[in-house]
Design an enzyme around this catalytic site. Sequence first.
Site, PDB file in Angstrom:
ATOM      1  N   LYS A 151     -52.848  25.270  16.839  1.00  0.00           N
ATOM      2  CA  LYS A 151     -52.313  26.633  16.735  1.00  0.00           C
ATOM      3  C   LYS A 151     -51.854  26.889  15.302  1.00  0.00           C
ATOM      4  O   LYS A 151     -51.822  26.001  14.456  1.00  0.00           O
ATOM      5  CB  LYS A 151     -51.123  26.848  17.679  1.00  0.00           C
ATOM      6  CG  LYS A 151     -51.378  26.522  19.145  1.00  0.00           C
ATOM      7  CD  LYS A 151     -52.317  27.504  19.824  1.00  0.00           C
ATOM      8  CE  LYS A 151     -52.527  27.128  21.285  1.00  0.00           C
ATOM      9  NZ  LYS A 151     -53.535  27.993  21.932  1.00  0.00           N
ATOM     10  N   SER A 186     -58.624  30.339  21.652  1.00  0.00           N
ATOM     11  CA  SER A 186     -57.244  30.738  21.358  1.00  0.00           C
ATOM     12  C   SER A 186     -56.975  30.934  19.872  1.00  0.00           C
ATOM     13  O   SER A 186     -55.978  31.547  19.501  1.00  0.00           O
ATOM     14  CB  SER A 186     -56.260  29.709  21.921  1.00  0.00           C
ATOM     15  OG  SER A 186     -56.334  28.489  21.205  1.00  0.00           O
TER      16      SER A 186
END
Length: 222
Positions: free
Chosen positions: A89, A35
Amino acid sequence: MQTWIKTNRSFILFLCCFGFFRLAVADWNPIPSGSMRPTLLEGDVVLVNRLAYDFKLPLTDVVVAPLGEPQRGDVVTFTSPKDGVRMIKRLVAVPGDVVEMRNAVLYLNGAASEYLAPVAVTEPLGGGQTTAAIQARERVAGHERAVQVLPELNALRSFGPVRVPPGQYFFLGDNRDNSADSRFFGMVPRHLLIGLAHHVLVSADILGNWMPRWDRLVQVIQ
């Protein structure tokens, strides 16, 4: 038992200090998914500064003292507000920001990101599958980072605009079309932030031959 404790008290003290250091000061975090590609790769192990934002009671989300402010562009580990899973993230919007995406272009406070030096590559999807990808340098709000999109996938490339409320943060994966992030689980409250990921400690090609990636050793995360 008492004799064993007395004999090994130095070792026990070391374990206690090490445990406190990892739980409250610094930690490492393995990267299991793609990701954050191309910034972070599956098989990277990143160093996390747990004191970058807050000092917390070990093993809790209880903030004892705030120590610093999260900044746009930081790569942050946090606990997902949806299911409690630890995630990593890119912080793209802080309290008060208005964030939006239009056809994969990120907008922050009404200003569109610039995408520099795009290049076509082939990216792994897992299970031996690959897909076409476009990587570029995304520049917005004074920060620049590597991102990628996967044109062949059906992905959420438009949302908002939304304003980030006080005490909340908005996160995206650098691998924009293959990331579960704030587009899906919403804003992340500050007390769920764990720390700032700042270096790749070690790395191995876990999708291939498991050989070390020496070029990523102690690499600064940008």
